[in-house]
Design a protein around this motif. Structure first.
Motif, PDB file in Angstrom:
ATOM      1  N   HIS A 205       2.684  -6.708   4.562  1.00 41.79           N
ATOM      2  CA  HIS A 205       1.260  -6.453   4.929  1.00 41.79           C
ATOM      3  C   HIS A 205       0.997  -6.735   6.336  1.00 41.79           C
ATOM      4  O   HIS A 205       1.475  -7.531   6.891  1.00 41.79           O
ATOM      5  CB  HIS A 205       0.334  -7.065   3.991  1.00 41.79           C
ATOM      6  CG  HIS A 205       0.452  -6.782   2.629  1.00 41.79           C
ATOM      7  ND1 HIS A 205      -0.297  -5.941   1.823  1.00 41.79           N
ATOM      8  CD2 HIS A 205       1.387  -7.082   1.761  1.00 41.79           C
ATOM      9  CE1 HIS A 205       0.256  -5.596   0.585  1.00 41.79           C
ATOM     10  NE2 HIS A 205       1.197  -6.360   0.668  1.00 41.79           N
ATOM     11  N   CYS A 206      -0.315  -6.042   6.640  1.00 41.73           N
ATOM     12  CA  CYS A 206      -0.866  -6.580   7.834  1.00 41.73           C
ATOM     13  C   CYS A 206      -2.548  -6.744   7.563  1.00 41.73           C
ATOM     14  O   CYS A 206      -2.798  -6.480   6.166  1.00 41.73           O
ATOM     15  CB  CYS A 206      -1.357  -5.170   8.903  1.00 41.73           C
ATOM     16  SG  CYS A 206       0.268  -4.563   9.578  1.00 41.73           S
TER      17      CYS A 206
ATOM     18  N   HIS B 177       0.842  -1.314   0.137  1.00 34.92           N
ATOM     19  CA  HIS B 177      -0.036  -0.037   0.021  1.00 34.92           C
ATOM     20  C   HIS B 177       0.538   1.427   0.284  1.00 34.92           C
ATOM     21  O   HIS B 177       1.922   1.372  -0.337  1.00 34.92           O
ATOM     22  CB  HIS B 177      -1.024  -0.336   1.114  1.00 34.92           C
ATOM     23  CG  HIS B 177      -1.636  -1.290   1.110  1.00 34.92           C
ATOM     24  ND1 HIS B 177      -2.869  -1.704   0.460  1.00 34.92           N
ATOM     25  CD2 HIS B 177      -1.451  -2.468   1.900  1.00 34.92           C
ATOM     26  CE1 HIS B 177      -3.138  -2.843   0.660  1.00 34.92           C
ATOM     27  NE2 HIS B 177      -2.208  -3.329   1.604  1.00 34.92           N
TER      28      HIS B 177
ATOM     29  N   GLU C 233      -2.401   0.327   7.692  1.00 36.72           N
ATOM     30  CA  GLU C 233      -1.465  -0.760   7.411  1.00 36.72           C
ATOM     31  C   GLU C 233      -0.375  -0.313   6.487  1.00 36.72           C
ATOM     32  O   GLU C 233       0.592  -0.802   6.897  1.00 36.72           O
ATOM     33  CB  GLU C 233      -2.404  -1.833   6.365  1.00 36.72           C
ATOM     34  CG  GLU C 233      -1.365  -2.939   6.009  1.00 36.72           C
ATOM     35  CD  GLU C 233      -2.239  -3.812   4.849  1.00 36.72           C
ATOM     36  OE1 GLU C 233      -3.701  -3.454   4.737  1.00 36.72           O
ATOM     37  OE2 GLU C 233      -1.526  -4.714   4.270  1.00 36.72           O
TER      38      GLU C 233
HETATM   39 ZN    ZN Z   1      -2.262  -5.328   2.558  1.00 35.42          ZN
END
Ligand code: ZN
Length: 268
Positions: free
Chosen positions: A79-80, A10, A24
């Motif tokens: 990522h989260c 992101h 995130e």
């Molecule tokens: Zn993600």
């Protein structure tokens, strides 16, 4: 020199999952930057390249295109998670992943779980862009759930972020078989204060012979009172010298005191 591509998920206008005051994209960036810092600081022959090192937006294809063009040896996308439930950690490889992608996932998943603890949601395979379009072994990690309170609380702890970072660093190092850098043991060479330095030898001999210093401990630090004694010896000798050449020592002392801005009686 191994090239490790770390992809912070992101960024910019795309915050990723947002909940409990956590974005995130921020966790992904922090973790990615520190993976680079630690891998390069702790291991030999490794260079870490990043999709992004700031809060900018990138299309998925730009990320994999750049990693492929750079000829990276492995790619890890950070990522989260979100979606509720009990939370925990999981990792993804492509549905028809190479043997090396599976090995990379094994190494990363194990070391991250070992450091992070908590719920292990498993090593999964999914048709995700980042692991499908990367030409090199590629794994995507989902580091806890921002929308699960217990996980969000953990993501606010520096110790948990550290565990995530170290888990990735260790996993990459294990997969690539990296060698730890030797700690630079700088030899502590304490100087012998009783031996004069070569560059000061001539001056030290002269000031000793001339009675300004006693010839002892040339490498010792000087105190203010010691400096005062030396300066005063020098000052008096100069007055004597000038008096010998040109008149009365008391008068010269008074003139010097005028220059120095103070008044006192001369003491020989
Ligand atoms: Zn993600």
């Amino acid at each position: 020199m191994y090239k490790v591509w770390i992809d912070a998920g992101h960024g910019g206008k795309d915050p990723g999952a947002v909940a409990n005051g956590i974005q995130e994209k921020d966790i992904a960036l922090k973790v990615s930057l520190d993976i680079k810092k630690r891998l390069e600081a702790q291991y030999e022959d490794v260079q870490v390249l990043l999709s992004r090192s700031t809060d900018i937006f990138l299309e998925l294809k730009d990320r994999t295109n750049k990693a492929n063009a750079a000829g990276a040896d492995i790619l890890v996308s950070i990522h989260c998670n979100a979606g509720g439930g009990k939370g925990g950690f999981e990792s993804f490889r492509y549905t028809s992943a190479s043997q090396n992608s599976i090995k990379l996932q094994d190494a990363l998943h194990r070391s991250i779980m070992a450091k992070l603890g908590g719920i292990d949601r498993g090593q999964k395979a999914q048709n995700l862009h980042m692991v499908r379009e990367s030409k090199m072994p590629a794994v995507l990690t989902e580091n806890l759930f921002v929308d699960v309170i217990a996980d969000a609380d953990r993501l606010n702890l520096a110790s948990v972020i550290n565990a995530i970072i170290d888990g990735h660093v260790q996993g990459v190092a294990t997969y690539l078989g990296l060698t730890k850098k030797k700690k630079e043991d700088k030899p502590v060479t304490l100087r012998d204060i009783n031996v004069v330095s070569a560059w000061a030898e001539a001056s030290w001999e002269e000031v000793t012979a001339n009675g300004y210093f006693d010839g002892k401990r040339p490498g010792e630090t000087i105190t203010r009172e010691e400096a005062a004694v030396v300066m005063n010896r020098l000052r008096k000798n100069f007055l004597k010298l000038i008096a010998d050449v040109d008149g009365d020592i008391k008068e010269l002392d008074e003139r010097l005191q005028e220059i120095e801005g103070k008044k006192r009686t001369y003491q020989s």
